[in-house]
Design a protein around this motif. Sequence first.
Motif, PDB file in Angstrom:
ATOM      1  N   CYS A  72      14.583 -22.074  10.338  1.00 39.29           N
ATOM      2  CA  CYS A  72      14.662 -20.870   9.514  1.00 39.29           C
ATOM      3  C   CYS A  72      15.767 -21.012   8.476  1.00 39.29           C
ATOM      4  O   CYS A  72      16.906 -21.290   8.830  1.00 39.29           O
ATOM      5  CB  CYS A  72      14.921 -19.673  10.420  1.00 39.29           C
ATOM      6  SG  CYS A  72      15.327 -18.183   9.521  1.00 39.29           S
ATOM      7  N   LYS A  74      17.127 -18.745   6.897  1.00 36.40           N
ATOM      8  CA  LYS A  74      18.004 -17.581   6.949  1.00 36.40           C
ATOM      9  C   LYS A  74      19.044 -17.673   8.063  1.00 36.40           C
ATOM     10  O   LYS A  74      20.197 -17.355   7.870  1.00 36.40           O
ATOM     11  CB  LYS A  74      17.182 -16.290   7.132  1.00 36.40           C
ATOM     12  CG  LYS A  74      16.186 -16.031   6.009  1.00 36.40           C
ATOM     13  CD  LYS A  74      16.873 -15.419   4.797  1.00 36.40           C
ATOM     14  CE  LYS A  74      16.010 -15.450   3.540  1.00 36.40           C
ATOM     15  NZ  LYS A  74      14.812 -14.608   3.606  1.00 36.40           N
ATOM     16  N   CYS A  75      18.609 -18.112   9.251  1.00 32.67           N
ATOM     17  CA  CYS A  75      19.567 -18.168  10.355  1.00 32.67           C
ATOM     18  C   CYS A  75      19.879 -19.601  10.777  1.00 32.67           C
ATOM     19  O   CYS A  75      20.767 -19.841  11.585  1.00 32.67           O
ATOM     20  CB  CYS A  75      19.087 -17.332  11.544  1.00 32.67           C
ATOM     21  SG  CYS A  75      17.585 -17.934  12.331  1.00 32.67           S
ATOM     22  N   CYS A  94      10.660 -15.012  10.815  1.00 34.24           N
ATOM     23  CA  CYS A  94      11.339 -15.801  11.839  1.00 34.24           C
ATOM     24  C   CYS A  94      11.417 -14.968  13.099  1.00 34.24           C
ATOM     25  O   CYS A  94      11.803 -13.805  13.062  1.00 34.24           O
ATOM     26  CB  CYS A  94      12.735 -16.152  11.323  1.00 34.24           C
ATOM     27  SG  CYS A  94      13.868 -16.750  12.580  1.00 34.24           S
ATOM     28  N   LYS A  96      13.432 -15.459  15.499  1.00 33.74           N
ATOM     29  CA  LYS A  96      14.810 -15.356  15.981  1.00 33.74           C
ATOM     30  C   LYS A  96      15.567 -14.250  15.278  1.00 33.74           C
ATOM     31  O   LYS A  96      16.236 -13.455  15.904  1.00 33.74           O
ATOM     32  CB  LYS A  96      15.537 -16.696  15.788  1.00 33.74           C
ATOM     33  CG  LYS A  96      15.022 -17.792  16.730  1.00 33.74           C
ATOM     34  CD  LYS A  96      16.060 -18.172  17.761  1.00 33.74           C
ATOM     35  CE  LYS A  96      15.478 -18.935  18.947  1.00 33.74           C
ATOM     36  NZ  LYS A  96      15.296 -20.361  18.670  1.00 33.74           N
ATOM     37  N   CYS A  97      15.503 -14.235  13.926  1.00 31.09           N
ATOM     38  CA  CYS A  97      16.299 -13.236  13.216  1.00 31.09           C
ATOM     39  C   CYS A  97      15.445 -12.137  12.583  1.00 31.09           C
ATOM     40  O   CYS A  97      15.980 -11.159  12.083  1.00 31.09           O
ATOM     41  CB  CYS A  97      17.179 -13.913  12.160  1.00 31.09           C
ATOM     42  SG  CYS A  97      16.237 -14.694  10.829  1.00 31.09           S
TER      43      CYS A  97
END
Length: 101
Positions: A72, A74-75, A94, A96-97
């Motif tokens: 990702c 982003k994270c 994503c 996860k985030c």
Amino acid sequence: MRIHKGDTVLIISGKDRARKGKVLEVSPKKGKILVEGINLRKKHQKPKKTGEKGQIITLPAPLDVSSVKLICPKCGKATRTGYKIVEKKKFRICKKCGQEI
Ligand SMILES: [Zn+2]
């Protein structure tokens, strides 16, 4: 296809396991992707002109999309992707985030 061209992926199986690379090409029909610097194969290139020497070049070979995980942007974590639909448009997110990627 859950992996797109230009994505950064983490290799989770095979000899390049735990390495990361950028996706150069995706073949949705075959379920294969080409990742920069991953799954390199040596190819012998024949001389093009007489008197020229043949050379060995290394090229990435396609690998199965199931042997990679998306990283990702982003994270920064290797993640699974999900989708959400907003105003009839499909976004990849994503897991996860939760951000759009
Ligand atoms: Zn994320």
